[in-house]
Design a protein around this motif. Structure first.
Motif, PDB file in Angstrom:
ATOM      1  N   ALA A 193      40.632  36.365  34.552  1.00 59.39           N
ATOM      2  CA  ALA A 193      40.071  35.252  33.790  1.00 59.39           C
ATOM      3  C   ALA A 193      40.562  35.244  32.345  1.00 59.39           C
ATOM      4  N   LEU A 194      40.747  36.422  31.745  1.00 60.59           N
ATOM      5  CA  LEU A 194      41.193  36.504  30.352  1.00 60.59           C
ATOM      6  C   LEU A 194      42.670  36.142  30.178  1.00 60.59           C
ATOM      7  N   ALA A 195      43.391  36.019  31.286  1.00 58.83           N
ATOM      8  CA  ALA A 195      44.811  35.662  31.222  1.00 58.83           C
ATOM      9  C   ALA A 195      45.044  34.169  31.423  1.00 58.83           C
ATOM     10  N   ARG A 196      43.983  33.418  31.670  1.00 57.52           N
ATOM     11  CA  ARG A 196      44.138  31.980  31.904  1.00 57.52           C
ATOM     12  C   ARG A 196      44.637  31.289  30.644  1.00 57.52           C
ATOM     13  N   GLY A 197      45.638  30.460  30.837  1.00 60.85           N
ATOM     14  CA  GLY A 197      46.198  29.726  29.716  1.00 60.85           C
ATOM     15  C   GLY A 197      47.224  30.493  28.911  1.00 60.85           C
ATOM     16  N   VAL A 198      47.428  31.773  29.220  1.00 66.20           N
ATOM     17  CA  VAL A 198      48.417  32.575  28.505  1.00 66.20           C
ATOM     18  C   VAL A 198      49.780  32.346  29.156  1.00 66.20           C
ATOM     19  N   PRO A 199      50.797  31.969  28.399  1.00 67.06           N
ATOM     20  CA  PRO A 199      52.126  31.743  28.984  1.00 67.06           C
ATOM     21  C   PRO A 199      52.626  32.978  29.726  1.00 67.06           C
ATOM     22  N   ARG A 253      38.937  39.504  21.475  1.00 65.90           N
ATOM     23  CA  ARG A 253      37.792  40.086  20.790  1.00 65.90           C
ATOM     24  C   ARG A 253      37.022  40.998  21.736  1.00 65.90           C
ATOM     25  N   MET A 254      36.391  42.011  21.169  1.00 67.84           N
ATOM     26  CA  MET A 254      35.634  42.949  21.989  1.00 67.84           C
ATOM     27  C   MET A 254      34.541  42.232  22.784  1.00 67.84           C
ATOM     28  N   GLN A 255      33.885  41.243  22.170  1.00 72.73           N
ATOM     29  CA  GLN A 255      32.806  40.537  22.862  1.00 72.73           C
ATOM     30  C   GLN A 255      33.308  39.718  24.038  1.00 72.73           C
ATOM     31  N   ASP A 256      34.622  39.398  24.035  1.00 71.87           N
ATOM     32  CA  ASP A 256      35.198  38.696  25.184  1.00 71.87           C
ATOM     33  C   ASP A 256      35.534  39.647  26.324  1.00 71.87           C
ATOM     34  N   VAL A 257      35.783  40.912  25.975  1.00 68.12           N
ATOM     35  CA  VAL A 257      36.226  41.902  26.955  1.00 68.12           C
ATOM     36  C   VAL A 257      35.067  42.549  27.695  1.00 68.12           C
ATOM     37  N   LEU A 258      34.025  42.907  26.973  1.00 69.13           N
ATOM     38  CA  LEU A 258      32.952  43.734  27.528  1.00 69.13           C
ATOM     39  C   LEU A 258      32.222  43.127  28.733  1.00 69.13           C
ATOM     40  N   PRO A 259      32.109  41.809  28.859  1.00 67.99           N
ATOM     41  CA  PRO A 259      31.427  41.286  30.057  1.00 67.99           C
ATOM     42  C   PRO A 259      32.180  41.516  31.360  1.00 67.99           C
ATOM     43  N   HIS A 260      33.444  41.901  31.280  1.00 65.10           N
ATOM     44  CA  HIS A 260      34.261  42.038  32.487  1.00 65.10           C
ATOM     45  C   HIS A 260      34.255  43.475  33.004  1.00 65.10           C
ATOM     46  N   ALA A 261      34.456  43.610  34.306  1.00 65.75           N
ATOM     47  CA  ALA A 261      34.471  44.925  34.948  1.00 65.75           C
ATOM     48  C   ALA A 261      35.724  45.701  34.558  1.00 65.75           C
ATOM     49  N   ASP A 280      43.377  58.145  40.659  1.00 68.42           N
ATOM     50  CA  ASP A 280      44.730  57.798  41.084  1.00 68.42           C
ATOM     51  C   ASP A 280      45.203  56.607  40.254  1.00 68.42           C
ATOM     52  N   ALA A 281      46.249  56.799  39.442  1.00 66.12           N
ATOM     53  CA  ALA A 281      46.723  55.735  38.564  1.00 66.12           C
ATOM     54  C   ALA A 281      47.190  54.509  39.340  1.00 66.12           C
ATOM     55  N   GLN A 282      47.746  54.720  40.535  1.00 68.64           N
ATOM     56  CA  GLN A 282      48.220  53.585  41.324  1.00 68.64           C
ATOM     57  C   GLN A 282      47.061  52.715  41.801  1.00 68.64           C
ATOM     58  N   LEU A 283      45.934  53.329  42.126  1.00 70.20           N
ATOM     59  CA  LEU A 283      44.761  52.547  42.524  1.00 70.20           C
ATOM     60  C   LEU A 283      44.210  51.765  41.341  1.00 70.20           C
ATOM     61  N   LEU A 284      44.203  52.384  40.161  1.00 66.36           N
ATOM     62  CA  LEU A 284      43.763  51.672  38.960  1.00 66.36           C
ATOM     63  C   LEU A 284      44.645  50.456  38.713  1.00 66.36           C
ATOM     64  N   LEU A 285      45.950  50.633  38.865  1.00 68.02           N
ATOM     65  CA  LEU A 285      46.886  49.515  38.713  1.00 68.02           C
ATOM     66  C   LEU A 285      46.590  48.401  39.711  1.00 68.02           C
ATOM     67  N   GLY A 286      46.252  48.790  40.933  1.00 64.50           N
ATOM     68  CA  GLY A 286      45.954  47.804  41.960  1.00 64.50           C
ATOM     69  C   GLY A 286      44.764  46.939  41.595  1.00 64.50           C
ATOM     70  N   TYR A 287      43.717  47.553  41.040  1.00 65.90           N
ATOM     71  CA  TYR A 287      42.540  46.796  40.619  1.00 65.90           C
ATOM     72  C   TYR A 287      42.898  45.818  39.501  1.00 65.90           C
ATOM     73  N   VAL A 288      43.774  46.238  38.609  1.00 68.32           N
ATOM     74  CA  VAL A 288      44.170  45.362  37.502  1.00 68.32           C
ATOM     75  C   VAL A 288      45.049  44.225  38.009  1.00 68.32           C
ATOM     76  N   GLN A 289      46.034  44.535  38.835  1.00 65.05           N
ATOM     77  CA  GLN A 289      46.950  43.509  39.326  1.00 65.05           C
ATOM     78  C   GLN A 289      46.218  42.434  40.126  1.00 65.05           C
ATOM     79  N   SER A 290      45.184  42.823  40.846  1.00 64.69           N
ATOM     80  CA  SER A 290      44.440  41.875  41.660  1.00 64.69           C
ATOM     81  C   SER A 290      43.497  41.008  40.837  1.00 64.69           C
ATOM     82  N   GLY A 291      43.302  41.367  39.569  1.00 62.43           N
ATOM     83  CA  GLY A 291      42.385  40.618  38.712  1.00 62.43           C
ATOM     84  C   GLY A 291      40.943  41.056  38.829  1.00 62.43           C
ATOM     85  N   ARG A 292      40.677  42.105  39.597  1.00 65.94           N
ATOM     86  CA  ARG A 292      39.306  42.569  39.782  1.00 65.94           C
ATOM     87  C   ARG A 292      38.755  43.289  38.552  1.00 65.94           C
TER      88      ARG A 292
END
Length: 225
Positions: A96-102, A111-119, A154-166
């Motif tokens: 969601a935080l990447a929407r509209g970003v080229p 901003r921190m207040q924009d980040v903290l609500p997300h998992a 496992d760093a690869q699993l962490l990457l997977g959660y990020v890539q999926s947008g979760r």
């Protein structure tokens, strides 16, 4: 035996550091066509212990791990600086935080207040030393609480959660670049970086190892760019 020597180069260190410097190590060994690289995943203390036993030729560790050894540090051990590894707050391109970003943008102010609500996704243990550090195991230094929903060492699993947008995650700069993730630029209060060293025994090192130690910083710099 020179360049024709069948060298079996053994390097121990945390999987994260081996991942970061594997290509640079391969490049440093290019002068020895018959050489092979054996990368042994081990947390920092175990990697230094393997070096002391002679189970590996060199260890990849952070400056902090070296500083903690204090008086136990053998006088013959040498350290070759390989640069820093900076931790970045990363989001997947579908988050969601990447929407509209080229798509061509590598980072966006946030901003921190924009980040903290997300998992968030995070390890429970340090990926470098293996210590259990709970909510700060990834090096996060923000004073505000995060909602960590996904836990994995496992760093690869962490990457997977990020890539999926979760989830968002605090990841090394090289991983963010390699996987095309979006860096969320926050205030300096959450900045964290580690100085990486190649440790080897100068009393036992063959000429090829000395040459690899000389070439590796340059190869690491080229690879990071």
């Amino acid at each position: 035996m020179g360049e024709r020597g069948a060298i079996a180069c053994r390097v121990a260190g945390p999987a994260l550091l081996l991942w970061r410097h594997a290509d640079a190590l391969a490049a440093a060994l290019d002068a020895y066509p018959q050489a092979s690289a054996h990368l042994q995943p081990a947390f920092e203390d175990a990697a230094l212990a393997a070096l002391a036993r002679g189970d590996c030729h060199a260890a990849l560790v952070t400056q902090e791990a070296v500083a903690q050894r204090g008086a136990d540090w053998p006088a013959s051990w040498q350290c070759t600086a390989l640069g820093s590894m900076r931790m970045l707050l990363a989001a997947g391109r579908v988050h969601a935080l990447a929407r509209g970003v080229p798509a061509a943008s590598a980072s966006v102010p946030c901003r921190m207040q924009d980040v903290l609500p997300h998992a968030f996704a995070s390890p429970a243990h340090s990926l470098l030393c293996g210590e259990e550090r709970g909510r700060h195991a990834d090096g996060w230094r923000g004073v505000a609480g995060r909602s960590i929903r996904y836990w994995s060492d496992d760093a690869q699993l962490l990457l997977g959660y990020v890539q999926s947008g979760r989830a968002l995650a605090y990841l090394p700069d090289f991983a963010v670049r390699a996987h095309g993730l979006l860096q969320l630029e926050l205030a300096g209060s959450v900045d964290c970086s580690e100085q990486v060293l190649l440790v080897w025994d100068g009393a036992l090192a063959a000429q090829w190892l000395r040459e690899v130690a000389r070439q590796l910083p340059l190869a690491s710099m080229i690879e990071s760019n």
